[in-house]
Design an enzyme around this catalytic site. Structure first.
Site, PDB file in Angstrom:
ATOM      1  N   GLU A 123      15.506 -27.170 -34.559  1.00  0.00           N
ATOM      2  CA  GLU A 123      15.177 -28.367 -35.323  1.00  0.00           C
ATOM      3  C   GLU A 123      14.975 -29.487 -34.307  1.00  0.00           C
ATOM      4  OE1 GLU A 123      16.613 -30.876 -39.243  1.00  0.00           O
ATOM      5  OE2 GLU A 123      18.137 -29.974 -37.971  1.00  0.00           O
ATOM      6  N   HIS A 189      11.172 -33.426 -40.899  1.00  0.00           N
ATOM      7  CA  HIS A 189      11.215 -34.629 -40.058  1.00  0.00           C
ATOM      8  C   HIS A 189       9.784 -35.067 -39.775  1.00  0.00           C
ATOM      9  CE1 HIS A 189      15.548 -34.925 -39.306  1.00  0.00           C
ATOM     10  NE2 HIS A 189      15.535 -33.607 -39.391  1.00  0.00           N
ATOM     11  N   ASN A 213      14.507 -34.943 -47.715  1.00  0.00           N
ATOM     12  CA  ASN A 213      15.153 -35.672 -46.623  1.00  0.00           C
ATOM     13  C   ASN A 213      14.268 -35.673 -45.380  1.00  0.00           C
ATOM     14  OD1 ASN A 213      17.850 -34.083 -48.017  1.00  0.00           O
ATOM     15  ND2 ASN A 213      17.861 -36.297 -47.866  1.00  0.00           N
ATOM     16  N   ARG A 221       0.295 -42.566 -55.788  1.00  0.00           N
ATOM     17  CA  ARG A 221      -1.010 -42.636 -55.111  1.00  0.00           C
ATOM     18  C   ARG A 221      -1.004 -41.873 -53.785  1.00  0.00           C
ATOM     19  NH1 ARG A 221      -0.646 -48.113 -56.884  1.00  0.00           N
ATOM     20  NH2 ARG A 221      -2.054 -48.523 -58.629  1.00  0.00           N
ATOM     21  N   ASP A 242      24.910 -31.147 -51.706  1.00  0.00           N
ATOM     22  CA  ASP A 242      26.250 -31.675 -51.442  1.00  0.00           C
ATOM     23  C   ASP A 242      26.553 -32.948 -52.223  1.00  0.00           C
ATOM     24  OD1 ASP A 242      24.555 -33.400 -50.115  1.00  0.00           O
ATOM     25  OD2 ASP A 242      25.644 -33.372 -48.209  1.00  0.00           O
ATOM     26  N   ASP A 268      22.961 -27.440 -43.580  1.00  0.00           N
ATOM     27  CA  ASP A 268      22.673 -28.426 -42.526  1.00  0.00           C
ATOM     28  C   ASP A 268      23.996 -28.953 -41.966  1.00  0.00           C
ATOM     29  OD1 ASP A 268      21.184 -29.987 -40.787  1.00  0.00           O
ATOM     30  OD2 ASP A 268      20.764 -31.557 -42.239  1.00  0.00           O
ATOM     31  N   ALA A 303      23.780 -37.719 -40.791  1.00  0.00           N
ATOM     32  CA  ALA A 303      23.714 -36.832 -39.625  1.00  0.00           C
ATOM     33  C   ALA A 303      24.199 -35.440 -40.003  1.00  0.00           C
ATOM     34  CB  ALA A 303      24.550 -37.409 -38.483  1.00  0.00           C
TER      35      ALA A 303
END
Length: 381
Positions: A123, A189, A213, A221, A242, A268, A303
């Site tokens: 990641e 991301h 996320n 739009r 979670d 995660d 985080a």
């Protein structure tokens, strides 16, 4: 070889549905068709038996890091998650110096070859600075296929997934490279548009890294990546259930549009999972965990999580109201299929590994078996 065990009397969730007063026969490390006379019987009346959980996206637990720790640290984290029902885990790295990531991948590859983890998920560092989350912006870079190949080579065939901002220069070529090598290209991301995300899917991207996320929100739009990832049958969407990363309505939206066959629950998780509040490092960045929520000390971005998959399972059934069979698909069968391990794990069928979880009537974990051995003994007879 361990004696044959018959787990009897539970509600057993099979690929074909739930069987009341079901039986699972365990012979050695695998599930068997039949049991010999006199086999040990474990009475699980009033309980559920479901397949062992499979976590595609996990950075650590038990106070130990998969992203920067030693081999001993990784094994500690793996054991922590096993005690919470995750019998198969992929170790996720975070953004770092490319040479460090390559060295660390070599160590993780050895653990994968030993069967302690199911492979490596990169990641970062090939993600968008606009949606960096808990990644060090100074270490981010465009997804150069040559650098992608360097990490794949360092992983010695144990790379399973790489998260990319596919709209960046080199992104689509990197997706194609990953697909050619049998590695999952995951969109995440990212600051991609709807159209750019469709291009990535056409190039071979097949997973959405923690959908919703670290990507642009859905707009009427500018539908963005969320809409593209939800509507395309080729994509499986990761969800962190979670109660912090997703509103329950967002979870329901994903299940409604993707369907249970295209959802994978992930944790995660970072080091604090199964351990407790305090200060930790996630890669080179410091994280404060308070009341079970992990945020960067500098900037306050979420985080990772402190989630374990047994909690995700219970929440999905008891709070989100999802059918148990759908949750089993999302937490076991679907990630096993993505990893190419569906012939060995992910469902309770003869010939597969005896990886299973025992839950009580309220969906709290009471037992975990991995390859025929109790990791958490339910203490029932």
């Amino acid at each position: 070889m361990a004696p044959t065990k018959v787990l009897a009397g539970a509600r057993v969730v099979l690929p074909t549905g739930t069987v009341d007063d079901g039986r699972v026969t365990v012979e050695g490390t695998r599930i068997a068709d039949t049991a010999p006379a006199g086999a040990e019987t474990v009475d699980l009346s009033g309980h559920w038996v479901v397949p062992g959980f499979v976590d595609l996206h996990n950075h650590g637990g038990g106070g130990a890091s998969f992203a920067g720790g030693t081999a001993e640290d990784v094994l500690k984290g793996v054991h922590t998650h096993r005690t919470h029902g995750t019998t198969t885990v992929v170790a996720s790295a975070v953004t770092g110096d490319l040479d460090f990531l390559a060295r660390h991948a070599g160590m993780l590859a050895e653990l994968a070859q030993q069967g302690d983890i199911a492979g490596i998920h990169f990641e970062g560092p090939f993600i968008s600075p606009c949606r960096k989350g808990a990644h060090d912006e100074e270490l981010l870079r465009d997804p150069d296929p040559a650098e992608v190949r360097k990490l794949l080579d360092a992983a010695h065939g144990q790379a399973r997934m790489m998260t990319l901002a596919t709209e960046l220069p080199g992104g689509l070529d990197s997706v194609r490279l990953l697909a050619e090598h049998g590695v999952i290209a995951a969109v995440g991301h990212t600051d991609a548009t709807y159209e750019q995300t469709l291009q990535a899917i056409d190039a071979g991207a097949s997973v959405a890294t923690h959908l919703f996320n670290a990507m642009p929100p859905l707009g009427h739009r500018s539908p963005g990546p969320i809409t593209a990832l939800l509507e395309d049958e080729r994509v499986t969407v990761e969800l962190i259930n979670d109660g912090t990363h997703l509103h329950p309505a967002a979870l329901q939206l994903a299940f409604h549009h993707a369907g249970a066959a295209r959802v994978a629950f992930i944790t995660d998780a970072m080091d604090a999972a199964g351990f407790g509040d305090g200060r930790y490092m996630l890669g080179p960045l410091e994280v404060e965990v308070a009341d079970g929520v992990a945020r960067l000390v500098e900037g306050g971005s979420i985080a990772g999580s402190t989630l374990t998959l047994d909690r995700a399972f219970k929440r999905a059934v008891t709070l989100d109201g999802l059918p148990v069979e759908d949750v089993v698909r999302a937490i076991s069968a679907n990630p096993a299929r993505l990893l190419g391990l569906g012939d060995r794990i992910g469902s309770l069928e003869p010939g597969k590994d005896a990886d299973l979880v025992v839950l009580d009537a309220g969906f709290d974990l009471v037992g975990v078996m991995r390859r025929g051995e109790w990791v958490v003994d339910p203490g029932l007879g």
